[in-house]
Design an enzyme around this catalytic site. Structure first.
Site, PDB file in Angstrom:
ATOM      1  CE  LYS A   1      39.233   2.508  14.795  1.00  0.00           C
ATOM      2  NZ  LYS A   1      39.733   1.377  15.560  1.00  0.00           N
TER       3      LYS A   1
HETATM    4  C1  LIG Z   1      39.976   0.616  16.920  1.00  0.00           C
HETATM    5  C2  LIG Z   1      41.300   0.469  17.532  1.00  0.00           C
HETATM    6  C3  LIG Z   1      41.868  -0.786  17.796  1.00  0.00           C
HETATM    7  C4  LIG Z   1      41.104  -2.070  17.737  1.00  0.00           C
HETATM    8  O1  LIG Z   1      40.617  -2.382  16.517  1.00  0.00           O
HETATM    9  P1  LIG Z   1      39.568  -3.597  16.399  1.00  0.00           P
HETATM   10  O2  LIG Z   1      39.560  -3.879  14.933  1.00  0.00           O
HETATM   11  O3  LIG Z   1      38.271  -3.076  16.915  1.00  0.00           O
HETATM   12  O4  LIG Z   1      40.100  -4.730  17.194  1.00  0.00           O
HETATM   13  C5  LIG Z   1      43.172  -0.851  18.236  1.00  0.00           C
HETATM   14  N1  LIG Z   1      43.883   0.266  18.454  1.00  0.00           N
HETATM   15  C6  LIG Z   1      43.362   1.490  18.243  1.00  0.00           C
HETATM   16  C7  LIG Z   1      44.224   2.689  18.486  1.00  0.00           C
HETATM   17  C8  LIG Z   1      42.048   1.636  17.807  1.00  0.00           C
HETATM   18  O5  LIG Z   1      41.521   2.857  17.652  1.00  0.00           O
END
Ligand SMILES: *Cc1c(COP(=O)(O)O)cnc(C)c1O
Length: 365
Positions: free
Chosen positions: A163
């Site tokens: 991210k």
């Molecule tokens: C990455 C992601 C998540 C989950 O995030 P985590 O921190 O891995 O729990 C939730 N929603 C979307 C759209 C994502 O891309």
């Protein structure tokens, strides 16, 4: 960091919460172990219960729906707006009119392009349902001059490895409601009435109470230290992402084979993903052939997202079938996410663009 002797939730987690809060103009942030945990706790704290329904999009990662399901609530999918790939407000409106059991809406800002939050919040207020944003892609995005993270009751961010800001694994809820922030913080650490952050030497003998059934979802200071270092570089990293997206747009917009991501006026895109779509009528080959064409040249791509309702678990659990959400299905089948990260060099991006234009020429119908 290690020399401080403090590894779990403490001052660094607090500073990271303040930093993200400032960035998204929210009064409170609660640092957690993931965005999935953030979604789970935000919905729990807002009182979503077993048997209720939560509206969301099938065009997302499994975490969005699974957080809803862990409450015993039902994720109720509605189709997307094919232009933005985000949940379509008109479909939210129709569902709210027909389904009295809907307690909350979870919009997802796909790739970092903000949903139409003004309309979604108006619909939610009118029907007295909560809004919890899945902003896993949307740190740094804004719409109508308001940052994502400042608008609805709770916004959930992810700091997973890929991210825009990472802590390895991590997440955060931002909110302007103190009561909600306090409740989420309490639930994030076993429902204890005080957290480790306040357990300094003088108070070490203080007792705690277990006031609710909580979870183990707190962020460690070890993770928060990484997040603080990332945050210091955030504007520079976003500048690079914007520049890369700009180069894709400039190079590919003359090419009739592709639809580029929408960038509506009044929105700031977070450019977590650059989702290109093939104009299939113009081409003799499809998305999978394009991905192979790129892979043969050493270029890695992926698909965001395969519609959730077509995975075996969702078919089995809720009886979904092909054709239930035609826009999500059609757009997913022609979508490919191009390389986009702050470290992508101009030269490497040039090779990606060259390969795309070569594909378009070779498979022109
Ligand atoms: C990455 C992601 C998540 C989950 O995030 P985590 O921190 O891995 O729990 C939730 N929603 C979307 C759209 C994502 O891309």
């Amino acid at each position: 960091m290690l020399r401080s002797g403090w590894l779990t939730t403490g001052l660094r987690a607090r500073r990271f919460e303040e930093g993200i809060g400032r960035l998204v103009r929210a009064r409170h942030g609660v640092a957690l172990s993931s965005c999935t945990a953030a979604l789970h706790l935000a919905l729990t704290a807002l009182g979503v219960r077993r048997g209720e329904a939560v509206l969301t999009t099938p065009y997302t990662f499994a975490a969005t729906a699974q957080a809803i399901e862990h409450l015993g609530a039902r994720p109720m999918f509605v189709d997307i707006d094919p232009a933005s790939l985000n949940i379509a407000p008109a479909n939210i409106e129709r569902a709210l009119r027909r389904q009295p059991k809907i307690r909350a809406i979870v919009p997802v800002h796909i790739g970092g392009l903000p949903c139409d939050m003004e309309t979604i919040l108006d619909l939610a207020h009118a029907s007295r349902v909560s809004v919890v944003e899945d902003a896993a892609h949307a740190l740094g995005a804004s719409v109508g001059g308001r940052p994502i993270g400042s608008m609805s009751e709770a916004t959930c961010f992810s700091f997973y490895a890929t991210k825009n800001v990472t802590t390895g694994e991590g997440g955060m809820v931002t909110t302007n409601r103190r009561d909600l922030a306090d409740r989420i913080r309490l639930l994030s650490l076993h429902g204890l009435s005080w957290s480790a952050g306040r357990r300094d030497a003088r108070r070490a003998s203080r007792r705690y109470d277990v006031v609710d059934l909580g979870f183990k979802y707190n962020m460690t200071d070890l993770s928060a230290a990484i997040g603080l270092a990332q945050l210091a570089r955030f504007h520079e990293m976003q500048r690079r992402r914007r520049r890369i997206a700009g180069r894709y747009a400039a190079a590919l917009s003359p090419c009739e084979a592709f639809d580029l991501p929408a960038t509506p006026a009044g929105t700031t895109h977070a450019w977590h993903l650059y989702i290109l779509r093939l104009r299939t009528a113009m081409l003799r080959a499809g998305r999978d052939t394009l991905m192979r064409h790129l892979a043969d040249r050493g270029i890695g791509t992926s698909v965001h997202f395969l519609p959730l309702h077509l995975f075996s678990y969702y078919r089995r659990r809720f009886g979904y079938r092909k054709g239930d959400f035609p826009h999500a299905e059609r757009e997913s089948a022609r979508a490919v996410s191009l390389p986009l990260h702050p470290g992508l060099s101009r030269r490497d991006q040039g090779r990606v663009i060259e390969a795309l234009i070569d594909f378009a020429r070779r498979f022109k119908r």
